[in-house]
Design a protein around this motif. Structure first.
Motif, PDB file in Angstrom:
ATOM      1  N   SER A 101      75.744  16.385  39.231  1.00  0.00           N
ATOM      2  CA  SER A 101      77.283  16.120  38.238  1.00  0.00           C
ATOM      3  C   SER A 101      77.418  17.110  38.009  1.00  0.00           C
ATOM      4  N   ILE A 102      78.818  16.629  37.302  1.00  0.00           N
ATOM      5  CA  ILE A 102      80.250  18.121  37.515  1.00  0.00           C
ATOM      6  C   ILE A 102      81.170  17.970  36.115  1.00  0.00           C
ATOM      7  N   GLY A 103      80.984  18.418  35.162  1.00  0.00           N
ATOM      8  CA  GLY A 103      81.815  18.138  33.660  1.00  0.00           C
ATOM      9  C   GLY A 103      82.152  19.771  33.279  1.00  0.00           C
ATOM     10  N   GLN A 104      83.294  19.108  32.306  1.00  0.00           N
ATOM     11  CA  GLN A 104      84.107  20.806  31.609  1.00  0.00           C
ATOM     12  C   GLN A 104      83.945  20.214  29.851  1.00  0.00           C
ATOM     13  N   LEU A 105      84.016  21.056  29.353  1.00  0.00           N
ATOM     14  CA  LEU A 105      83.782  21.112  27.965  1.00  0.00           C
ATOM     15  C   LEU A 105      85.283  21.996  27.108  1.00  0.00           C
ATOM     16  N   ILE A 106      85.491  21.493  26.063  1.00  0.00           N
ATOM     17  CA  ILE A 106      86.689  22.081  25.489  1.00  0.00           C
ATOM     18  C   ILE A 106      86.857  22.776  23.928  1.00  0.00           C
ATOM     19  N   TYR A 107      86.780  23.414  23.215  1.00  0.00           N
ATOM     20  CA  TYR A 107      85.909  24.304  21.938  1.00  0.00           C
ATOM     21  C   TYR A 107      87.722  24.850  21.292  1.00  0.00           C
ATOM     22  N   THR A 108      87.946  24.601  20.915  1.00  0.00           N
ATOM     23  CA  THR A 108      89.407  25.490  19.853  1.00  0.00           C
ATOM     24  C   THR A 108      89.103  25.353  17.884  1.00  0.00           C
ATOM     25  N   GLY A 126      85.934  27.498  27.296  1.00  0.00           N
ATOM     26  CA  GLY A 126      85.725  25.935  27.906  1.00  0.00           C
ATOM     27  C   GLY A 126      84.437  27.044  28.843  1.00  0.00           C
ATOM     28  N   TYR A 127      84.076  25.481  28.867  1.00  0.00           N
ATOM     29  CA  TYR A 127      83.073  25.888  29.884  1.00  0.00           C
ATOM     30  C   TYR A 127      83.155  24.802  31.210  1.00  0.00           C
ATOM     31  N   LEU A 128      83.397  25.080  32.448  1.00  0.00           N
ATOM     32  CA  LEU A 128      83.175  24.082  33.541  1.00  0.00           C
ATOM     33  C   LEU A 128      81.337  23.907  34.025  1.00  0.00           C
ATOM     34  N   TYR A 129      81.083  23.432  34.360  1.00  0.00           N
ATOM     35  CA  TYR A 129      80.210  23.618  35.552  1.00  0.00           C
ATOM     36  C   TYR A 129      79.276  22.072  36.074  1.00  0.00           C
ATOM     37  N   GLY A 130      78.466  22.864  36.718  1.00  0.00           N
ATOM     38  CA  GLY A 130      78.037  21.652  38.037  1.00  0.00           C
ATOM     39  C   GLY A 130      76.683  21.756  37.918  1.00  0.00           C
ATOM     40  N   GLY A 131      76.075  20.707  38.271  1.00  0.00           N
ATOM     41  CA  GLY A 131      74.157  20.660  38.135  1.00  0.00           C
ATOM     42  C   GLY A 131      73.549  20.190  38.756  1.00  0.00           C
ATOM     43  N   ILE A 132      72.298  19.815  38.639  1.00  0.00           N
ATOM     44  CA  ILE A 132      71.920  19.214  39.604  1.00  0.00           C
ATOM     45  C   ILE A 132      69.719  18.285  38.965  1.00  0.00           C
ATOM     46  N   ALA A 133      69.582  17.240  39.157  1.00  0.00           N
ATOM     47  CA  ALA A 133      68.463  16.600  37.749  1.00  0.00           C
ATOM     48  C   ALA A 133      67.900  15.969  38.530  1.00  0.00           C
ATOM     49  N   TYR A 134      66.786  15.768  38.001  1.00  0.00           N
ATOM     50  CA  TYR A 134      65.650  15.329  38.985  1.00  0.00           C
ATOM     51  C   TYR A 134      65.023  14.354  37.524  1.00  0.00           C
ATOM     52  N   HIS A 135      65.137  12.224  38.055  1.00  0.00           N
ATOM     53  CA  HIS A 135      64.190  12.275  37.366  1.00  0.00           C
ATOM     54  C   HIS A 135      63.189  11.680  37.489  1.00  0.00           C
ATOM     55  N   THR A 136      61.923  11.051  36.760  1.00  0.00           N
ATOM     56  CA  THR A 136      60.413  10.368  36.732  1.00  0.00           C
ATOM     57  C   THR A 136      60.827   9.042  35.525  1.00  0.00           C
ATOM     58  N   ARG A 137      60.386   8.120  36.125  1.00  0.00           N
ATOM     59  CA  ARG A 137      60.413   6.629  35.198  1.00  0.00           C
ATOM     60  C   ARG A 137      59.888   6.048  35.396  1.00  0.00           C
ATOM     61  N   SER A 138      58.545   5.399  34.713  1.00  0.00           N
ATOM     62  CA  SER A 138      58.244   4.606  34.719  1.00  0.00           C
ATOM     63  C   SER A 138      59.267   3.328  33.349  1.00  0.00           C
ATOM     64  N   ASP A 139      58.095   1.843  33.495  1.00  0.00           N
ATOM     65  CA  ASP A 139      58.794   0.751  32.772  1.00  0.00           C
ATOM     66  C   ASP A 139      59.203   1.514  31.161  1.00  0.00           C
ATOM     67  N   ASP A 140      58.853   2.213  30.773  1.00  0.00           N
ATOM     68  CA  ASP A 140      58.627   3.144  29.208  1.00  0.00           C
ATOM     69  C   ASP A 140      58.932   4.304  29.226  1.00  0.00           C
ATOM     70  N   GLN A 141      59.256   4.932  29.977  1.00  0.00           N
ATOM     71  CA  GLN A 141      59.756   6.757  29.410  1.00  0.00           C
ATOM     72  C   GLN A 141      60.127   6.520  30.787  1.00  0.00           C
ATOM     73  N   LEU A 142      60.991   7.867  30.983  1.00  0.00           N
ATOM     74  CA  LEU A 142      62.491   8.874  31.881  1.00  0.00           C
ATOM     75  C   LEU A 142      61.486  10.449  31.484  1.00  0.00           C
ATOM     76  N   ASP A 143      61.382  10.905  32.210  1.00  0.00           N
ATOM     77  CA  ASP A 143      62.064  12.516  31.845  1.00  0.00           C
ATOM     78  C   ASP A 143      62.351  12.910  32.727  1.00  0.00           C
ATOM     79  N   ILE A 144      63.411  14.223  32.174  1.00  0.00           N
ATOM     80  CA  ILE A 144      64.179  14.689  32.932  1.00  0.00           C
ATOM     81  C   ILE A 144      64.270  16.375  33.201  1.00  0.00           C
ATOM     82  N   ILE A 145      64.916  16.494  33.804  1.00  0.00           N
ATOM     83  CA  ILE A 145      64.413  18.293  34.500  1.00  0.00           C
ATOM     84  C   ILE A 145      65.482  18.599  35.167  1.00  0.00           C
ATOM     85  N   GLY A 146      66.419  19.445  34.522  1.00  0.00           N
ATOM     86  CA  GLY A 146      67.688  19.941  35.410  1.00  0.00           C
ATOM     87  C   GLY A 146      67.972  21.014  35.672  1.00  0.00           C
TER      88      GLY A 146
END
Length: 351
Positions: A101-108, A126-146
């Motif tokens: 992912s890549i994103g930007q936040l702006i606050y004023t 302002g905040y400009l960033y890039g990220g990498i994350a890993y998803h582990t998912r079953s039918d009812d659960q999702l874990d995100i670490i990034g």
């Protein structure tokens, strides 16, 4: 720490493997690539202050388990992949995804015309960033670490981005950007767990469910604990984990194994549902309010508890998912006179 070490090794090894699989192509892969675009702005609520703009683009890989048997996916890497189960039970059929992912936040502040520092309003940032994350998912659960790495300050190009949008829209420009936070490298580690507490039929094709979440965000940009949930009701609910958002851990729209976007990707499947969500945070650090970590800068007294409440609609047509929500955020700092409102738009396309 063991999970984190495994995760870093997995990131380094799996990224080129996933890229190779995409280049080679496979008509039988069980899960799609998913492209997500998120846009949040308070102009939807006819204001232009505080959290004024957020944008993020993310790219979610297919299930990495599809590479089993490939020479690019050795047994030791498969075993490492399978160790990252988090809260999922032994025996659950798991899928794993990588997310870039890549994103930007702006606050004023609220004052648009002043050139000097406005002491009782939040800093320009302002905040400009890039990220990498890993998803582990079953039918009812999702874990995100990034992990995300970015820059706060003039190098984040928030001033230039806001001026460009204001030029296009014909709005007055903000005059106080010379007082924004100074350049600082930002490092964020996030973990979030999502779980479908219940799902069932209301009547006919009208279904409802509730997805709870909780997590932690650690870093010099923000440090907080969060907890919340989302209630959905509508026609043919998608098999995913709710409405996507710009915030860390917000990639929820990747279709699960029972989703029509995977079962009939070329069909004319349609879905429509309403949702209400809440996310509450216990905040220890927020650089956008506390100011720079290692240099003197403008700051305000932050609130230690903050919550977002969102009400919106989401629909799916074919491989597209589109969601819009009206969000109310409680006061983030002591001098803030009232809560803040903004709109959140997300688009997801499964290839």
């Amino acid at each position: 720490m063991r999970h984190m070490a495994n995760l870093l090794i997995l990131f380094a090894c799996m990224a080129p493997v996933i890229a190779w699989a995409h280049i080679e192509g496979s008509h039988s892969r069980p899960a799609p690539w998913t492209l997500n675009v998120y846009f949040e702005n308070d102009l939807f609520s006819e204001t232009d202050q505080n959290y004024t703009n957020g944008v993020r683009i993310s790219w979610v890989s297919p299930d990495t388990n599809q590479l089993v048997g490939s020479p690019q996916y050795p047994d030791w890497l498969q075993r490492l992949n399978n160790q990252l189960r988090f809260f999922n039970r032994i025996g659950d059929k798991l899928e794993h995804n990588l997310v870039l992912s890549i994103g930007q936040l702006i606050y004023t502040p609220a004052s648009t015309e002043r050139y000097d520092l406005v002491a009782n309003e939040r800093p320009y940032a302002g905040y400009l960033y890039g990220g990498i994350a890993y998803h582990t998912r079953s039918d009812d659960q999702l874990d995100i670490i990034g992990l995300s790495i970015g820059i706060v300050g003039p190098a984040a190009l928030a001033h230039e981005a806001q001026d460009l949008i204001h030029d296009i829209r014909g709005f007055e420009k903000y005059n106080g950007w010379d007082n924004q936070l100074r350049n600082e490298l930002g490092l964020q580690l996030i973990y979030e767990h999502k779980e479908k507490i219940f799902k069932g039929k209301v009547i006919g094709a009208l279904n409802h469910d509730f997805i709870a979440h909780g997590g932690v965000n650690l870093g010099n940009v923000t440090t907080y604990l969060n907890v919340g949930g989302e209630y959905r009701i509508g026609w043919q609910l998608p098999d995913d984990f709710g409405t996507s958002a710009v915030r860390p851990g917000g990639d929820n729209s990747t279709p699960g194994r029972h989703d029509y976007r995977r079962l009939a990707p070329n069909g004319l499947f349609h879905s429509l549902h309403a949702f209400f969500s809440m996310d509450g945070r216990l905040v220890a650090q927020d650089i956008f309010l506390d100011g720079n970590t290692f240099r003197d800068s403008h700051s305000v007294d932050k609130e230690s508890t903050v919550a977002d409440f969102a009400l919106g609609l989401s629909f799916i047509t074919g491989r597209w998912k589109v969601s819009f929500a009206h969000v109310i955020r409680t006061r983030e700092f002591k001098q803030q006179p009232h809560h803040h409102k903004y709109g959140s738009l997300s688009l997801s396309y499964s290839l």
